[in-house]
Design a protein around this motif. Sequence first.
Motif, PDB file in Angstrom:
ATOM      1  N   PRO A   5       7.135 -14.560  51.076  1.00 34.34           N
ATOM      2  CA  PRO A   5       7.346 -13.966  49.681  1.00 34.34           C
ATOM      3  C   PRO A   5       5.836 -13.762  49.003  1.00 34.34           C
ATOM      4  O   PRO A   5       4.812 -14.314  49.231  1.00 34.34           O
ATOM      5  CB  PRO A   5       7.913 -14.806  49.014  1.00 34.34           C
ATOM      6  CG  PRO A   5       7.728 -16.149  49.906  1.00 34.34           C
ATOM      7  CD  PRO A   5       7.347 -15.926  51.239  1.00 34.34           C
ATOM      8  N   GLU A   6       5.848 -12.626  48.240  1.00 40.43           N
ATOM      9  CA  GLU A   6       4.612 -12.578  47.480  1.00 40.43           C
ATOM     10  C   GLU A   6       4.302 -13.326  46.415  1.00 40.43           C
ATOM     11  O   GLU A   6       4.962 -13.844  45.599  1.00 40.43           O
ATOM     12  CB  GLU A   6       4.772 -10.978  46.674  1.00 40.43           C
ATOM     13  CG  GLU A   6       4.260  -9.604  47.354  1.00 40.43           C
ATOM     14  CD  GLU A   6       2.876  -9.630  47.558  1.00 40.43           C
ATOM     15  OE1 GLU A   6       2.100  -9.935  46.784  1.00 40.43           O
ATOM     16  OE2 GLU A   6       2.618  -9.361  48.798  1.00 40.43           O
ATOM     17  N   LYS A   7       2.990 -13.634  46.288  1.00 37.79           N
ATOM     18  CA  LYS A   7       2.644 -14.618  45.293  1.00 37.79           C
ATOM     19  C   LYS A   7       2.607 -14.309  44.042  1.00 37.79           C
ATOM     20  O   LYS A   7       3.020 -15.212  42.972  1.00 37.79           O
ATOM     21  CB  LYS A   7       1.040 -14.998  45.700  1.00 37.79           C
ATOM     22  CG  LYS A   7       0.618 -16.152  45.049  1.00 37.79           C
ATOM     23  CD  LYS A   7      -0.811 -16.601  45.363  1.00 37.79           C
ATOM     24  CE  LYS A   7      -1.442 -17.925  44.516  1.00 37.79           C
ATOM     25  NZ  LYS A   7      -2.699 -18.264  45.104  1.00 37.79           N
ATOM     26  N   TYR A   8       2.555 -13.012  43.739  1.00 32.99           N
ATOM     27  CA  TYR A   8       2.442 -12.355  42.459  1.00 32.99           C
ATOM     28  C   TYR A   8       3.606 -11.414  42.068  1.00 32.99           C
ATOM     29  O   TYR A   8       3.865 -10.676  43.145  1.00 32.99           O
ATOM     30  CB  TYR A   8       1.234 -11.719  42.110  1.00 32.99           C
ATOM     31  CG  TYR A   8      -0.041 -12.315  42.149  1.00 32.99           C
ATOM     32  CD1 TYR A   8      -0.312 -13.144  41.053  1.00 32.99           C
ATOM     33  CD2 TYR A   8      -0.957 -12.517  43.104  1.00 32.99           C
ATOM     34  CE1 TYR A   8      -1.277 -14.142  41.007  1.00 32.99           C
ATOM     35  CE2 TYR A   8      -2.129 -13.366  43.329  1.00 32.99           C
ATOM     36  CZ  TYR A   8      -2.196 -14.134  42.015  1.00 32.99           C
ATOM     37  OH  TYR A   8      -3.502 -14.906  42.216  1.00 32.99           O
ATOM     38  N   GLU A   9       4.026 -11.089  41.086  1.00 31.41           N
ATOM     39  CA  GLU A   9       5.243 -10.148  40.765  1.00 31.41           C
ATOM     40  C   GLU A   9       4.281  -8.801  40.885  1.00 31.41           C
ATOM     41  O   GLU A   9       3.250  -8.631  40.755  1.00 31.41           O
ATOM     42  CB  GLU A   9       5.475 -10.132  39.159  1.00 31.41           C
ATOM     43  CG  GLU A   9       6.288 -11.518  39.150  1.00 31.41           C
ATOM     44  CD  GLU A   9       7.807 -11.224  39.213  1.00 31.41           C
ATOM     45  OE1 GLU A   9       8.249 -10.186  39.215  1.00 31.41           O
ATOM     46  OE2 GLU A   9       8.365 -12.431  39.379  1.00 31.41           O
ATOM     47  N   GLY A  11       2.369  -5.593  40.167  1.00 32.62           N
ATOM     48  CA  GLY A  11       1.206  -5.336  38.959  1.00 32.62           C
ATOM     49  C   GLY A  11       0.532  -6.480  38.342  1.00 32.62           C
ATOM     50  O   GLY A  11      -0.329  -6.189  37.735  1.00 32.62           O
ATOM     51  N   THR A  12       1.217  -7.681  38.871  1.00 36.49           N
ATOM     52  CA  THR A  12       0.378  -8.742  38.258  1.00 36.49           C
ATOM     53  C   THR A  12      -0.740  -9.227  38.884  1.00 36.49           C
ATOM     54  O   THR A  12      -1.950  -9.408  38.373  1.00 36.49           O
ATOM     55  CB  THR A  12       1.274 -10.100  38.627  1.00 36.49           C
ATOM     56  OG1 THR A  12       2.444  -9.726  37.912  1.00 36.49           O
ATOM     57  CG2 THR A  12       0.739 -11.264  37.817  1.00 36.49           C
ATOM     58  N   ARG A  13      -1.017  -9.005  40.305  1.00 36.59           N
ATOM     59  CA  ARG A  13      -2.224  -9.154  41.074  1.00 36.59           C
ATOM     60  C   ARG A  13      -3.408  -8.101  40.558  1.00 36.59           C
ATOM     61  O   ARG A  13      -4.644  -8.569  40.218  1.00 36.59           O
ATOM     62  CB  ARG A  13      -2.159  -8.947  42.370  1.00 36.59           C
ATOM     63  CG  ARG A  13      -3.301  -8.940  43.259  1.00 36.59           C
ATOM     64  CD  ARG A  13      -3.161  -8.472  44.690  1.00 36.59           C
ATOM     65  NE  ARG A  13      -1.978  -9.022  45.347  1.00 36.59           N
ATOM     66  CZ  ARG A  13      -1.713  -9.969  46.163  1.00 36.59           C
ATOM     67  NH1 ARG A  13      -2.941 -10.582  46.496  1.00 36.59           N
ATOM     68  NH2 ARG A  13      -0.855 -10.388  46.680  1.00 36.59           N
ATOM     69  N   SER A  14      -2.913  -6.934  40.189  1.00 35.01           N
ATOM     70  CA  SER A  14      -3.974  -6.025  39.797  1.00 35.01           C
ATOM     71  C   SER A  14      -4.660  -6.470  38.216  1.00 35.01           C
ATOM     72  O   SER A  14      -5.779  -6.338  37.945  1.00 35.01           O
ATOM     73  CB  SER A  14      -3.365  -4.490  39.629  1.00 35.01           C
ATOM     74  OG  SER A  14      -4.434  -3.808  38.923  1.00 35.01           O
ATOM     75  N   TYR A  15      -3.608  -6.795  37.541  1.00 31.50           N
ATOM     76  CA  TYR A  15      -4.017  -7.463  36.215  1.00 31.50           C
ATOM     77  C   TYR A  15      -4.910  -8.464  36.275  1.00 31.50           C
ATOM     78  O   TYR A  15      -5.811  -8.630  35.800  1.00 31.50           O
ATOM     79  CB  TYR A  15      -2.582  -7.619  35.441  1.00 31.50           C
ATOM     80  CG  TYR A  15      -2.977  -8.202  34.028  1.00 31.50           C
ATOM     81  CD1 TYR A  15      -3.371  -7.570  32.764  1.00 31.50           C
ATOM     82  CD2 TYR A  15      -2.856  -9.629  34.043  1.00 31.50           C
ATOM     83  CE1 TYR A  15      -3.514  -8.220  31.784  1.00 31.50           C
ATOM     84  CE2 TYR A  15      -3.173 -10.466  32.643  1.00 31.50           C
ATOM     85  CZ  TYR A  15      -3.608  -9.260  31.662  1.00 31.50           C
ATOM     86  OH  TYR A  15      -3.856  -9.890  30.415  1.00 31.50           O
ATOM     87  N   THR A  16      -4.465  -9.503  37.167  1.00 26.31           N
ATOM     88  CA  THR A  16      -5.130 -10.500  37.374  1.00 26.31           C
ATOM     89  C   THR A  16      -6.619 -10.277  37.863  1.00 26.31           C
ATOM     90  O   THR A  16      -7.699 -10.796  37.374  1.00 26.31           O
ATOM     91  CB  THR A  16      -4.392 -11.430  38.327  1.00 26.31           C
ATOM     92  OG1 THR A  16      -3.266 -11.837  37.963  1.00 26.31           O
ATOM     93  CG2 THR A  16      -5.454 -12.972  38.669  1.00 26.31           C
TER      94      THR A  16
END
Length: 154
Positions: A5-9, A11-16
Amino acid sequence: MKAKPEKYERGTRSYTMSHIRGKDTSIEVMVRRYLFSRGLRFRKNDKRYPGHPDIVLPKWHTVVFVNGCFWHMHEGCTKHSMPKSNVEFWSAKLLRNRERDRAQHAALEAMGWRVIVVWECELAKPVRQERLERLYTQIVGGDAAPAVPSDTAS
């Protein structure tokens, strides 16, 4: 085999990643505090020099780069690993960072500056004090005589 499973939702990774700081990182601040407490005075992120070194010590003609192991591809370090997704983008980006670092260090050395690199992994709690003391010694000890002696009269 079930996909991990993805660690981030979405779009969240890019924001982080967009909020990762380029200067005044916690490891830079730690190194600067230590050097200041030992009586060294310096400039930070001086734009007059290639690579805008994190710490410039004009008296000692030395520059210090405090590098994150991931962003600067610290070889042989457990903190550096190539991302598993979008590999082409990340490998190109990180290789560009490494080549840029090498070119900037060579340019600084050609200008007569001593270049010291402190890696993020060297500032882990178990080895931090030893590395900071060694950094101080690298700056002021041995062959690190000041560029211009301050106590000589003309």
